[in-house]
Design an enzyme around this catalytic site. Structure first.
Site, PDB file in Angstrom:
ATOM      1  N   GLU A  36     -13.850  13.889  -9.137  1.00  9.99           N
ATOM      2  CA  GLU A  36     -14.250  14.071  -7.743  1.00  9.99           C
ATOM      3  C   GLU A  36     -15.475  13.201  -7.451  1.00  9.99           C
ATOM      4  O   GLU A  36     -16.289  12.958  -8.340  1.00  9.99           O
ATOM      5  CB  GLU A  36     -14.614  15.540  -7.486  1.00  9.99           C
ATOM      6  CG  GLU A  36     -13.409  16.449  -7.532  1.00  9.99           C
ATOM      7  CD  GLU A  36     -13.774  17.912  -7.295  1.00  9.99           C
ATOM      8  OE1 GLU A  36     -14.979  18.210  -7.149  1.00  9.99           O
ATOM      9  OE2 GLU A  36     -12.853  18.741  -7.285  1.00  9.99           O
ATOM     10  N   ARG A  93      -0.727  -1.286   7.974  1.00 17.01           N
ATOM     11  CA  ARG A  93       0.573  -1.958   7.919  1.00 17.01           C
ATOM     12  C   ARG A  93       1.761  -0.996   8.008  1.00 17.01           C
ATOM     13  O   ARG A  93       2.819  -1.353   8.491  1.00 17.01           O
ATOM     14  CB  ARG A  93       0.666  -2.838   6.665  1.00 17.01           C
ATOM     15  CG  ARG A  93      -0.146  -4.118   6.846  1.00 17.01           C
ATOM     16  CD  ARG A  93       0.077  -5.115   5.772  1.00 17.01           C
ATOM     17  NE  ARG A  93      -0.669  -4.802   4.574  1.00 17.01           N
ATOM     18  CZ  ARG A  93      -0.610  -5.516   3.459  1.00 17.01           C
ATOM     19  NH1 ARG A  93       0.175  -6.562   3.392  1.00 17.01           N
ATOM     20  NH2 ARG A  93      -1.332  -5.191   2.421  1.00 17.01           N
ATOM     21  N   HIS A 126      -4.210  -6.266  10.410  1.00  9.54           N
ATOM     22  CA  HIS A 126      -2.836  -6.769  10.396  1.00  9.54           C
ATOM     23  C   HIS A 126      -1.943  -5.880  11.263  1.00  9.54           C
ATOM     24  O   HIS A 126      -1.461  -4.846  10.808  1.00  9.54           O
ATOM     25  CB  HIS A 126      -2.314  -6.821   8.962  1.00  9.54           C
ATOM     26  CG  HIS A 126      -0.996  -7.511   8.882  1.00  9.54           C
ATOM     27  ND1 HIS A 126      -0.893  -8.872   8.775  1.00  9.54           N
ATOM     28  CD2 HIS A 126       0.252  -7.044   8.950  1.00  9.54           C
ATOM     29  CE1 HIS A 126       0.374  -9.206   8.763  1.00  9.54           C
ATOM     30  NE2 HIS A 126       1.096  -8.108   8.876  1.00  9.54           N
ATOM     31  N   LYS A 190       9.945 -16.895   7.437  1.00 13.26           N
ATOM     32  CA  LYS A 190       9.950 -16.121   6.184  1.00 13.26           C
ATOM     33  C   LYS A 190      10.960 -14.983   6.265  1.00 13.26           C
ATOM     34  O   LYS A 190      11.044 -14.280   7.259  1.00 13.26           O
ATOM     35  CB  LYS A 190       8.547 -15.560   5.936  1.00 13.26           C
ATOM     36  CG  LYS A 190       8.438 -14.667   4.711  1.00 13.26           C
ATOM     37  CD  LYS A 190       6.990 -14.385   4.355  1.00 13.26           C
ATOM     38  CE  LYS A 190       6.410 -13.222   5.108  1.00 13.26           C
ATOM     39  NZ  LYS A 190       5.013 -12.942   4.764  1.00 13.26           N
ATOM     40  N   THR A 225       4.057 -14.909  -0.713  1.00 21.81           N
ATOM     41  CA  THR A 225       4.265 -15.676   0.531  1.00 21.81           C
ATOM     42  C   THR A 225       3.654 -17.068   0.389  1.00 21.81           C
ATOM     43  O   THR A 225       4.300 -18.082   0.673  1.00 21.81           O
ATOM     44  CB  THR A 225       3.618 -14.932   1.728  1.00 21.81           C
ATOM     45  OG1 THR A 225       4.277 -13.673   1.882  1.00 21.81           O
ATOM     46  CG2 THR A 225       3.723 -15.730   3.014  1.00 21.81           C
TER      47      THR A 225
HETATM   48  C1  R5P Z   1       2.680 -10.807   6.600  1.00 24.88           C
HETATM   49  O1  R5P Z   1       3.169 -10.595   7.661  1.00 24.88           O
HETATM   50  C2  R5P Z   1       1.269 -11.219   6.387  1.00 24.88           C
HETATM   51  O2  R5P Z   1       0.783 -12.055   7.378  1.00 24.88           O
HETATM   52  C3  R5P Z   1       1.137 -11.872   5.041  1.00 24.88           C
HETATM   53  O3  R5P Z   1       1.916 -13.048   5.038  1.00 24.88           O
HETATM   54  C4  R5P Z   1       1.589 -10.968   3.946  1.00 24.88           C
HETATM   55  O4  R5P Z   1       0.951  -9.733   4.041  1.00 24.88           O
HETATM   56  C5  R5P Z   1       1.330 -11.593   2.606  1.00 24.88           C
HETATM   57  O5  R5P Z   1       1.799 -10.753   1.615  1.00 24.88           O
HETATM   58  P1  R5P Z   1       2.106 -11.262   0.149  1.00 24.88           P
HETATM   59  O6  R5P Z   1       0.908 -12.006  -0.340  1.00 24.88           O
HETATM   60  O7  R5P Z   1       2.359  -9.988  -0.601  1.00 24.88           O
HETATM   61  O8  R5P Z   1       3.333 -12.107   0.219  1.00 24.88           O
END
Ligand code: R5P
Length: 290
Positions: A36, A93, A126, A190, A225
């Protein structure tokens, strides 16, 4: 005004205090033997406007508990107001029940924080379906963008570059950054198959031959990404591929995946502390809480 630094954001809190010419202290946080948390304020904040500075990464659960504890403690001591300055606001998110039975984190966070703080200030949250956080939070939320800071960094460090957004969502910041430093930009398309697997393809034409490709994103989490975007861009003969982001979460082996894909330099802002956090957001946040 008094600045209270919580565990994830002590350097930013200190710098904000300096910009605002305000006193500051770091909360004393520890754990009891059972895990805790224990928290103590080394100064009394009675009659003060308190600014709690805390990023939600790393350890988002712990970060959130610290905010609630510190906000409640500020009020218990008689603070005039409590502002949360969250350089990186987590839990935004999951903004819908994608699969039946899922808890919608952003709504729960909003309900919880609105009870403890009077105002929230944050940088580039985001947002997908919820465009305005004030529609879910019951307290005012001020959002500022680090785009200008990213643009300054890119202009200074990557002369002769093109800006690439790795997905269509990133068009907003990729295009704005490129426009402000007068370079070309494009975005990729993407498809996300899972949190660890994505595919990207070109959307429009852009000549990157012999140029520095700067892939910009708001958050880098798994790094997949950026890694996929880098692999694609390398096929077109750039001088080198680098990445600049606002929130460098760099979860798991993100750095490894990006480097393996040929990303030569990785830079993020200080919304999340790391060895790659070089774009200082303290002044941006300080101006926003004033
Ligand atoms: C997605 O919509 C965001 O803009 C980022 O591209 C995403 O959160 C990146 O996530 P990761 O690094 O896990 O691919």
């Amino acid at each position: 005004m008094i600045i209270v630094g919580l565990s994830n954001s002590l350097p930013v809190a200190g710098l904000m205090a300096r910009k605002l010419r305000a006193p500051w202290f770091a909360v004393e946080k520890n754990h009891f033997p059972d895990g805790e948390i224990y928290m103590r304020f080394s100064k009394n904040v009675k009659d003060q406007h308190v600014v709690l500075v805390q990023s939600f990464h790393p350890y988002p659960q712990e970060a959130l508990i610290e905010i609630v504890w510190a906000a409640a403690q500020s009020r218990a001591q008689g603070a005039k107001s409590v502002v949360l300055a969250a350089p990186y606001l987590g839990y935004v998110r999951q903004d819908k029940e994608f699969h039946s039975g899922e808890a919608v984190s952003v709504r729960i966070l909003a309900g919880l924080l609105s009870r403890y703080v009077d105002r929230i200030v944050t940088i580039d949250p985001h947002l997908h379906r919820i465009k305005d956080l004030e529609t879910v939070f019951a307290c005012p939320v001020k959002v500022v963008t680090a785009n200008g800071l990213l643009a300054d960094f890119i202009k200074k460090n990557y002369v002769g570059c093109v800006v690439v957004g790795p997905d269509e969502e990133s068009e907003q910041w990729a295009a704005a950054i490129a426009r402000s430093i007068k370079v070309e930009s494009t975005v990729l398309v993407k498809t996300r198959f899972s949190s660890q697997r994505v595919r990207v393809k070109l959307k429009g034409d852009i000549d990157v031959k012999g140029k520095i490709v700067v892939i910009v994103d708001d958050i880098i989490s798994s790094g997949k990404t950026i890694a996929e975007a880098a692999k694609l861009m390398k096929k077109f003969g750039p001088k080198r591929v680098v990445t600049v982001s606002v929130h460098g979460v760099f979860a798991g082996k993100a750095i490894f995946w990006m480097k393996k894909a040929g990303v030569r330099e990785i830079t993020s802002s200080t919304t999340i502390e790391s060895a790659y956090a070089k774009i200082d957001v303290a002044e941006l946040l300080a101006n926003a809480v004033e």
